[in-house]
Design a protein around this motif. Structure first.
Motif: not given
Lengths: 197, 197
Positions: A10, A25-27, A29-32, B16-17, B46, B50, B62, B87-88, B91
């Motif tokens: 992050x 953080x958003x990216x 979580x998106x990736x995970x 990505x978002x 990354x 992962x 997570x 998950x966010x 947090x």
């Protein structure tokens, strides 16, 4: 918050231009939640791009080959050289399709505030290139900002002795721009540089 | 534009978002000019995230360990369970320090529009957990949106038979919020739920 790789990831994402803690953080979580379809492929592609993409030693553009495809393209006009600050400017001009000459990427702009001097940019390389290739015209396609314009002045001064025609991009009203929203400087310049209708 | 790894990288970043083509190009150039200090470390991180970050099989959070550090923490109150969408949200609530119970992450919200039904979320797992752990209270900490509230209704219905106290977050004026900028729904709710000053 969680220590370890997630927090590190992050932090790294948040340090990218345009991103902050929340978007990072958003990216993350998106990736995970898409480890095999997005996260691992992105890691692989970053590694591959870091390895395979080269800076062209002639013009400074990014490409898989050195010299880059623009410098190798024999259909392009070698008599006209377009000086830009960054690779993104090459892309912006290429998207227009309106320029068929070659480029020289400075790698930034002179900036007293950020301590960027002539030796930090590819200005020496530009001089060598102009001496060797002897182009008929050098276009200074630099931003209309203080740093952009002082860099343009600096280069124009240096080039004065080479007998090359130095030009700049026209200033004026942007296409599609409404007068009402434009600053006084732009309107003044557009008035002074007016042409026959 | 350039084909090959650079174009692929930009396309991946743009998906990505919160990012689009322009911001993706900017990030790609930023990384390419810092290959060893930013680009390769990001690729490595990354890959590592992962591999090392796990979804907690108890609550869905997570963490590097399964069960996660919150589920393993014996000082936390097992009698109160906070249901969140993502998950966010864990947090966000952890950052307040105001909650000392445990979580259950649904993994999203029910959405007829996006075709997300109860079987796509960890609702079955929530029921099993409530039966096994028999908490005194289940807090539905879901967004005050249509999807959030219909998910809360759905879960409250399912939980009706378990003899657990089901609660929701209070609605009202956000702390620091100006009345002038609030929607009518929030003001109406805040008026109805008013308390002694």
């Amino acid at each position: 918050m969680i220590d370890g790789p997630l927090e590190h990831l992050i932090k790294m994402l948040a340090s990218l231009p345009g991103l902050g803690n929340r978007s990072a953080r958003r990216i993350a979580l998106h990736l995970l939640s898409r480890r095999d379809s997005a996260m691992r492929p992105l890691a692989t592609m970053l590694e591959r791009a870091a390895r395979e993409i080269k800076n062209c030693t002639v013009c400074g553009n990014l490409d898989m080959h050195d010299p880059c495809r623009i410098c190798r393209d024999e259909r392009r006009d070698t008599k006209i050289l377009c000086v830009v600050a960054d690779v993104s400017d090459v892309w912006a001009i290429e998207r227009t399709g309106a320029f068929r000459g070659r480029y020289h990427v400075l790698g930034g702009l002179l900036s007293a505030l950020d301590g960027i001097g002539p030796e930090d940019l590819r200005i020496r390389g530009l001089e060598e290139r102009v001496q060797a290739e002897n182009p008929a015209e050098v276009i200074l396609a630099l931003s209309a900002t203080v740093d952009g314009q002082s860099t343009a002045h600096f280069i124009a001064d240096r080039m004065a002795g080479y007998g090359t025609n130095i030009t700049r991009l026209a200033h004026g009203v942007p296409v599609g721009g409404e007068l009402d929203y434009l600053d006084e400087g732009t309107i003044t310049t557009a008035l002074k540089s007016r042409s026959a209708a």
